[in-house]
Design an enzyme around this catalytic site. Structure first.
Site, mmCIF file in Angstrom:
data_model
loop_
_atom_site.group_PDB
_atom_site.id
_atom_site.type_symbol
_atom_site.label_atom_id
_atom_site.label_comp_id
_atom_site.label_asym_id
_atom_site.label_seq_id
_atom_site.Cartn_x
_atom_site.Cartn_y
_atom_site.Cartn_z
ATOM 1 N N THR A 15 1.516 -0.627 40.104
ATOM 2 C CA THR A 15 2.016 -1.010 41.426
ATOM 3 C C THR A 15 3.405 -1.611 41.260
ATOM 4 O O THR A 15 3.566 -2.647 40.617
ATOM 5 C CB THR A 15 1.049 -2.004 42.094
ATOM 6 O OG1 THR A 15 -0.236 -1.373 42.201
ATOM 7 C CG2 THR A 15 1.523 -2.361 43.500
ATOM 8 N N ASP A 45 2.791 0.901 45.414
ATOM 9 C CA ASP A 45 4.044 0.258 45.802
ATOM 10 C C ASP A 45 3.786 -1.022 46.567
ATOM 11 O O ASP A 45 2.749 -1.175 47.215
ATOM 12 C CB ASP A 45 4.839 1.177 46.734
ATOM 13 C CG ASP A 45 4.171 1.233 48.101
ATOM 14 O OD1 ASP A 45 3.136 1.920 48.213
ATOM 15 O OD2 ASP A 45 4.623 0.537 49.044
ATOM 16 N N GLY A 65 -0.678 1.356 51.278
ATOM 17 C CA GLY A 65 0.106 1.368 50.045
ATOM 18 C C GLY A 65 -0.580 0.563 48.960
ATOM 19 O O GLY A 65 -1.814 0.511 48.917
ATOM 20 N N GLU A 66 0.203 -0.027 48.063
ATOM 21 C CA GLU A 66 -0.272 -0.798 46.899
ATOM 22 C C GLU A 66 -0.861 0.106 45.816
ATOM 23 O O GLU A 66 -1.116 -0.330 44.706
ATOM 24 C CB GLU A 66 -1.346 -1.842 47.269
ATOM 25 C CG GLU A 66 -0.937 -2.883 48.275
ATOM 26 C CD GLU A 66 -2.061 -3.903 48.572
ATOM 27 O OE1 GLU A 66 -3.110 -3.855 47.909
ATOM 28 O OE2 GLU A 66 -1.858 -4.737 49.479
ATOM 29 N N GLY A 67 -1.153 1.367 46.167
ATOM 30 C CA GLY A 67 -1.906 2.250 45.278
ATOM 31 C C GLY A 67 -3.358 2.369 45.714
ATOM 32 O O GLY A 67 -4.185 2.940 45.000
#
Lengths: 356, 356
Positions: free
Chosen positions: B65, B179, B321-323
């Site tokens: 991330t 991200d 997001g974040e993965g």
């Protein structure tokens, strides 16, 4: 209806509105843009409503794969010979089938049940490798008369309920349904046609991959079964008896048992969802305990999901059965449970909320 | 292009056609109706082609991330204040974020990287809790000039490549991108607009959930960034430098590194797929190593996936997001690997094949 079955059906309640609302309020405080975990939040709310807690656990998981044979295979409705049903049961026991592999990745047990396979599986039962709730060595040919008696249909349903009772005593927190039975898309299409009123041709697909000619046989056999037996859509036990299957009744029983014991149940593909149609017809509130694992490539499945109002988690072009789609979806359900159990709120994490 | 980056890009090869064909032949012998495991079979073939084996392992997994800040937030493009980027990095370190929870269910590690957060994260770096490939404390406002220099863009790409190199030396077998960066849907939409030639308005969505007014600001800021900087779609490093972000460049580098080291890489949502567009523009064959985890609710994501020719595994209305989508999809990729590694063929299982 037998008294045991009647009691369970009458005792199925909706999931808790109070806990669903509490869960939604809590999920709205998590340190994420509101709603940004999509279906995971919907699932987390459902799990909280089912289990009446903000800390729902689904770590202890089991796939129940129910096997049965179908007299209607003599009409030439399947691409595979009937011997494949017991051969696949043996493959499940050896651990070489898709359901074994996918359950292992999901961290789930697999319980295989003989609901009525047309072969002697006694050795596997004695060795404790499968359960036997065997009703008969396969159903009768529904194109020529009822697939089973009303009493057998009730026994199939009660078997599923009984299995869930025993699994719940063992601590199971998430249930998934699965099936094995050569020919079983045929009764499943019949059940869908009866409950939905859709034309047989519209809800009948190629199952394991039959030719155009076999597809015509299959459609004819289903039409004949419905014409001959006149199943009463208002009487689900009658539908199961006339155009169902032992494993389909068993799966309907699993779903009823799950709803009765307030355990979430992942419904696999076309055959399992035929079981779900029966369960919903018997106990409308049972649908609130169901989680549709995936949308199968088997043609009629999308109609079943639509009719039940269920939104499938996965769309991976599966059409295998065994419980494989349900096993694949377990990880998503577990993720949803962990979101509500483990994530921090804006306040606890020290994260600013939105300002615009 | 710097020589290190040039070397990696030039060395990326397509996945092995020979092993893909071998895998397909083998998968066709498994004791299931042909093709009935749908996308799992497609994935299993891809994994075999990538890893040049019929026994691909993806057990050792990591989500990387990447965090960065964006000068363009001064144009009022985000619903959240910029402080949220370091606050969320702290939440990742504490284990309270969605990516921690979902990675734990998937059996994956999470590696958090400071690519250029506008806050001092030095303490977390010294404690070994995050990696630092910090380029600057946030990009410059791309609406008024290039987001970064060409040299910074190359460093962002090389950082991702270097991280993969070190993870591969540690034995990582499956990579996922993630991200964190307030404002980062803005450069991601810009990158999509530049590469696809689609109008900015058509590829710009509400990110974390902005108002109509903020959406107009965002569209104007992206249009201004493209007008002012004139990024050259034929020069991906130029696109990244002018309208990109440090974490987006880092993600593109992760994907290039994965392709170079022949490791499959799960691409998360909108921001990660902007990175994938950059990676594909630099090394067209890198797309063969990508697995699209899910289709995000962020409006432009479906265009990115379409342009890359990728079919997302999940469709769960995520937009975090974040993965997180990539972590959720890991279990499906692992299931596909286990299908080819562990399932028995018709012959080995003693199961009859189709007869019709």
């Amino acid at each position: 209806m037998s008294s045991e079955l009647y009691k369970v059906v009458a005792d199925i309640k909706p999931v808790s509105r109070e806990w669903s609302v509490k869960a939604r309020d809590y999920l709205n405080q998590l340190a994420i843009p509101r709603g940004s975990l999509g279906e995971l939040l919907v699932l987390a709310e459902q799990l909280s409503g089912i289990k009446e807690t903000l800390k729902p656990s689904v770590k202890s998981k089991v796939v129940v794969t129910m096997a049965g044979d179908h007299g209607v295979v003599s009409e030439g409705v399947s691409a595979f010979p009937q011997e494949v049903t017991p051969q696949m049961v043996n493959n499940f026991v050896r651990g070489g089938a898709a359901i074994n592999v996918l359950s292992a990745v999901a961290g789930s047990r697999v319980v295989v049940v003989d609901m009525g396979v047309a072969a002697d599986l006694g050795a596997l039962v004695r060795e404790g490798k499968i359960l036997s709730y065997r009703i008969a060595p396969g159903t009768r040919n529904m194109a020529r008369g009822p697939a089973m008696t009303r009493e057998q249909a009730e026994r199939a349903l009660e078997s599923g309920i009984e299995i869930v009772g025993s699994l719940v005593r063992d601590g199971v927190e998430l249930l998934a349904t699965g099936d094995m039975g050569i020919g079983n898309t045929t009764p499943s299409s019949a059940i869908l046609a009866v409950f939905s009123g859709r034309p047989v041709r519209e809800v009948t697909g190629r199952g394991t991959g039959i030719s155009d000619e076999a597809l015509e046989n299959k459609i004819r056999a289903i039409e004949k079964a419905i014409d001959t037996n006149r199943p009463d859509a208002g009487d689900p036990v009658d539908v199961l008896a006339k155009v169902g299957g032992f494993e389909i009744g068993g799966i309907a029983g699993l779903i009823l048992g799950a709803a009765y014991h307030r355990v979430p149940v992942l419904v696999d593909g076309f055959i399992s969802t035929a079981g779900a149609l029966l369960a919903r017809a018997l106990a409308p509130d049972s649908v609130e305990y169901m989680i549709a694992a995936h949308c199968s490539m088997e043609y009629g499945h999308k109609f079943m999901l639509e009719d039940l109002g269920l939104n499938p988690l996965l769309n991976l072009s599966l059409r295998l059965g065994e419980g494989t789609g349900a096993a694949l979806a377990m990880n998503i359900v577990e993720s949803a449970a962990q979101v509500i159990c483990e994530m921090l709120t804006f306040e606890a994490a020290g994260v600013n909320g939105p300002e615009v």
